[in-house]
Write an enzyme that holds these catalytic residues in place. Structure first.
Site, mmCIF file in Angstrom:
data_model
loop_
_atom_site.group_PDB
_atom_site.id
_atom_site.type_symbol
_atom_site.label_atom_id
_atom_site.label_comp_id
_atom_site.label_asym_id
_atom_site.label_seq_id
_atom_site.Cartn_x
_atom_site.Cartn_y
_atom_site.Cartn_z
ATOM 1 N N ASP A 83 -1.790 -5.999 -7.337
ATOM 2 C CA ASP A 83 -2.867 -5.160 -7.736
ATOM 3 C C ASP A 83 -3.238 -6.358 -7.567
ATOM 4 O O ASP A 83 -3.619 -8.011 -8.074
ATOM 5 C CB ASP A 83 -3.204 -5.046 -9.322
ATOM 6 C CG ASP A 83 -4.224 -4.830 -8.998
ATOM 7 O OD1 ASP A 83 -5.229 -5.480 -8.638
ATOM 8 O OD2 ASP A 83 -5.532 -4.306 -10.671
ATOM 9 N N VAL A 84 -4.300 -5.932 -6.075
ATOM 10 C CA VAL A 84 -4.556 -7.730 -5.476
ATOM 11 C C VAL A 84 -6.289 -8.025 -5.874
ATOM 12 O O VAL A 84 -6.630 -8.945 -5.492
ATOM 13 C CB VAL A 84 -5.680 -6.895 -3.999
ATOM 14 C CG1 VAL A 84 -4.319 -6.277 -3.200
ATOM 15 C CG2 VAL A 84 -6.508 -5.604 -4.128
ATOM 16 N N GLY A 125 0.448 -0.945 -0.151
ATOM 17 C CA GLY A 125 -0.328 0.447 0.208
ATOM 18 C C GLY A 125 1.207 1.314 0.348
ATOM 19 O O GLY A 125 0.243 2.464 -0.055
ATOM 20 N N LEU A 182 -4.502 -0.851 1.926
ATOM 21 C CA LEU A 182 -4.939 -0.815 0.721
ATOM 22 C C LEU A 182 -6.377 -0.302 0.676
ATOM 23 O O LEU A 182 -6.656 -0.964 1.452
ATOM 24 C CB LEU A 182 -3.606 -1.169 -0.173
ATOM 25 C CG LEU A 182 -4.373 -2.673 -0.183
ATOM 26 C CD1 LEU A 182 -5.650 -3.320 -0.819
ATOM 27 C CD2 LEU A 182 -2.972 -3.236 -0.394
ATOM 28 N N TYR A 219 -18.662 8.995 3.653
ATOM 29 C CA TYR A 219 -17.648 8.005 3.867
ATOM 30 C C TYR A 219 -18.591 6.750 3.040
ATOM 31 O O TYR A 219 -17.785 5.708 2.157
ATOM 32 C CB TYR A 219 -17.347 7.235 5.204
ATOM 33 C CG TYR A 219 -16.186 6.213 5.011
ATOM 34 C CD1 TYR A 219 -14.417 7.401 4.320
ATOM 35 C CD2 TYR A 219 -15.969 5.317 5.531
ATOM 36 C CE1 TYR A 219 -13.230 6.709 4.046
ATOM 37 C CE2 TYR A 219 -14.950 5.175 6.106
ATOM 38 C CZ TYR A 219 -13.500 4.816 5.232
ATOM 39 O OH TYR A 219 -13.045 4.367 5.234
ATOM 40 N N ALA A 259 -5.643 8.629 -0.716
ATOM 41 C CA ALA A 259 -6.880 8.194 -0.693
ATOM 42 C C ALA A 259 -7.488 8.497 0.264
ATOM 43 O O ALA A 259 -8.725 8.905 -0.410
ATOM 44 C CB ALA A 259 -6.475 7.050 -0.102
ATOM 45 N N THR A 287 -3.736 12.168 2.839
ATOM 46 C CA THR A 287 -3.450 11.681 1.541
ATOM 47 C C THR A 287 -4.001 11.124 0.240
ATOM 48 O O THR A 287 -4.768 11.750 0.101
ATOM 49 C CB THR A 287 -3.300 9.654 2.456
ATOM 50 O OG1 THR A 287 -4.657 9.131 2.511
ATOM 51 C CG2 THR A 287 -2.891 9.630 3.415
ATOM 52 N N ALA A 327 -12.111 2.622 -3.517
ATOM 53 C CA ALA A 327 -13.889 3.269 -3.759
ATOM 54 C C ALA A 327 -14.078 4.775 -5.166
ATOM 55 O O ALA A 327 -13.021 5.793 -4.885
ATOM 56 C CB ALA A 327 -14.434 3.501 -2.592
ATOM 57 N N LYS A 354 -15.143 -0.862 5.220
ATOM 58 C CA LYS A 354 -14.181 -1.813 6.657
ATOM 59 C C LYS A 354 -14.994 -2.353 7.166
ATOM 60 O O LYS A 354 -14.742 -2.809 8.016
ATOM 61 C CB LYS A 354 -14.076 0.203 7.107
ATOM 62 C CG LYS A 354 -13.629 1.375 5.420
ATOM 63 C CD LYS A 354 -11.851 0.541 6.018
ATOM 64 C CE LYS A 354 -10.748 1.879 5.095
ATOM 65 N NZ LYS A 354 -9.454 0.582 5.087
HETATM 66 P P1 NAD Z 1 -2.873 5.909 0.144
HETATM 67 O O1 NAD Z 1 -3.613 6.729 -1.145
HETATM 68 O O2 NAD Z 1 -1.263 6.527 0.271
HETATM 69 O O3 NAD Z 1 -2.771 4.161 -0.230
HETATM 70 C C1 NAD Z 1 -4.024 3.604 -0.395
HETATM 71 C C2 NAD Z 1 -3.193 2.675 -1.301
HETATM 72 O O4 NAD Z 1 -3.484 1.246 -2.335
HETATM 73 C C3 NAD Z 1 -2.373 2.935 -2.549
HETATM 74 O O5 NAD Z 1 -0.828 2.244 -3.043
HETATM 75 C C4 NAD Z 1 -3.094 2.372 -3.488
HETATM 76 O O6 NAD Z 1 -2.079 1.691 -5.302
HETATM 77 C C5 NAD Z 1 -3.785 1.204 -3.162
HETATM 78 N N1 NAD Z 1 -4.440 0.396 -3.855
HETATM 79 C C6 NAD Z 1 -5.161 0.674 -4.783
HETATM 80 N N2 NAD Z 1 -6.017 0.132 -4.924
HETATM 81 C C7 NAD Z 1 -5.073 -1.662 -5.115
HETATM 82 C C8 NAD Z 1 -5.339 -2.394 -5.653
HETATM 83 N N3 NAD Z 1 -6.228 -2.686 -6.636
HETATM 84 N N4 NAD Z 1 -4.380 -3.902 -5.434
HETATM 85 C C9 NAD Z 1 -3.508 -2.986 -4.834
HETATM 86 N N5 NAD Z 1 -3.453 -2.439 -4.154
HETATM 87 C C10 NAD Z 1 -4.104 -0.991 -4.373
HETATM 88 O O7 NAD Z 1 -3.923 6.376 0.955
HETATM 89 P P2 NAD Z 1 -3.735 6.007 1.941
HETATM 90 O O8 NAD Z 1 -4.283 6.874 2.954
HETATM 91 O O9 NAD Z 1 -2.434 5.879 3.045
HETATM 92 O O10 NAD Z 1 -4.860 4.584 2.439
HETATM 93 C C11 NAD Z 1 -4.202 3.342 2.761
HETATM 94 C C12 NAD Z 1 -5.175 3.122 3.949
HETATM 95 O O11 NAD Z 1 -5.250 3.808 5.592
HETATM 96 C C13 NAD Z 1 -6.045 2.620 3.214
HETATM 97 O O12 NAD Z 1 -6.974 1.233 3.912
HETATM 98 C C14 NAD Z 1 -7.021 3.079 4.117
HETATM 99 O O13 NAD Z 1 -8.410 3.022 4.092
HETATM 100 C C15 NAD Z 1 -6.471 3.190 5.709
HETATM 101 N N6 NAD Z 1 -6.625 4.418 6.098
HETATM 102 C C16 NAD Z 1 -6.580 5.702 5.568
HETATM 103 C C17 NAD Z 1 -6.805 7.161 6.723
HETATM 104 C C18 NAD Z 1 -6.880 8.446 6.074
HETATM 105 O O14 NAD Z 1 -6.708 9.469 6.472
HETATM 106 N N7 NAD Z 1 -5.588 8.564 5.110
HETATM 107 C C19 NAD Z 1 -7.509 6.506 7.790
HETATM 108 C C20 NAD Z 1 -8.232 5.580 8.312
HETATM 109 C C21 NAD Z 1 -7.587 4.397 7.435
#
Ligand code: NAD
Length: 257
Positions: A67-68, A13, A95, A158, A198, A196, A98, A165
């Protein structure tokens, strides 16, 4: 105290230097773990280039495409881990996806294909990871995923990601129950909002961050480093009695009425 020396840790991720996975990778490295990471393959190889540059100082043993949604790449990734390390101790699932247009407005507007895609990438992939990691964790192991309060309570915009989630958090419990006898622990971290790639797709994310700064007991939001520290703790022997839990790293926001 927190020593992961000799442990093999695969972190998924990382997209860029704001990614929560990047914060986790740095903390695992600092604690002495051997690192492997993935990048999301794209036609122009932009993610690969970015990830390679970013992780270079951490000297990872493995940098693999994944890619999952691609079964073949998933299998190849776990085969490569098996070949390089023989065993896997730590797997970070960080990762989610949506379509941006469904991260705002009415939840009920989400069509079936966007719903399925989001649930498949954001929730099913953890189960897939666990199944593929299980044979590599014969000596036990730790799997950690990332969640958000929107999987438990309704948060503005969300929407489908909240449903994903929720499925992810329940998957943590079922997987913890199944894999516990093999001494594989499965936990989730519910992180407060962090800017970030995402999270920028979620409508009104900056308002959520402002709300945290006003209402959370610590009157601030959290950093990737804080989430990384908790992940490193959960993967260490210090957390040997903890499994099936969702740990909030959110400056206390979750307790507020
Ligand atoms: P990010 O965009 O840096 O990371 C998201 C990652 O998901 C990316 O590296 C992307 O390549 C990967 N991804 C998406 N589709 C994919 C696929 N088909 N196969 C493989 N990888 C895939 O954003 P982030 O905020 O660091 O997100 C990481 C995790 O943290 C996520 O699960 C997100 O829901 C969770 N999260 C984020 C926050 C926030 O506020 N940023 C809060 C709570 C939880």
């Amino acid at each position: 105290m927190l020593d992961l020396t000799g442990k093999n840790a695969f972190v998924t991720g990382i997209a860029n230097n704001r990614s929560i996975a990047w914060g986790i990778a740095q903390q695992l490295h600092q604690a002495g773990a051997n690192l492997g990471v993935n990048y999301m393959p794209d036609e122009k190889g932009r993610y690969e280039k970015k990830v390679r540059q970013l992780v270079d100082p951490l000297n990872p043993d493995l940098i693999l495409p994944c890619d999952v949604q691609d079964d073949k790449l998933m299998e190849e990734m776990f085969n490569a881990i098996a070949q390089k390390w023989g065993k896997l101790d730590i797997l970070i699932h960080c990762l989610a996806f949506a379509d941006k247009e469904y991260l705002m407005g009415d939840y009920s507007s989400v069509p079936r294909d966007a719903f399925s895609k989001s649930l498949e990438i954001s929730a099913y992939s953890l189960t897939d990871f666990a199944r593929l990691a299980k044979p590599l964790m014969q000596e036990g192991g730790s799997i950690v995923t990332l969640s958000y309060l929107g999987g438990v309570k309704v948060m503005p915009n969300y929407n489908v990601m909240g449903v994903a989630k929720s499925a992810l958090e329940m998957s943590v419990r079922y997987l913890a129950s199944e894999l516990g006898p093999q001494n594989i622990r499965v936990n989730g971290i519910s992180a407060g909002p962090i800017r970030t790639l995402a999270s920028s797709a979620i409508g009104g994310i900056l308002d959520m961050i402002r709300m945290m700064e006003e209402k959370a007991p610590l009157r601030r939001t959290v950093t990737q480093e804080e989430v990384g520290n908790t992940a490193a703790f959960l993967c260490s022997d210090l957390a040997s009695g903890i499994t099936g839990q969702i740990i909030y790293v959110d400056a206390g926001y979750e307790i507020m009425g």
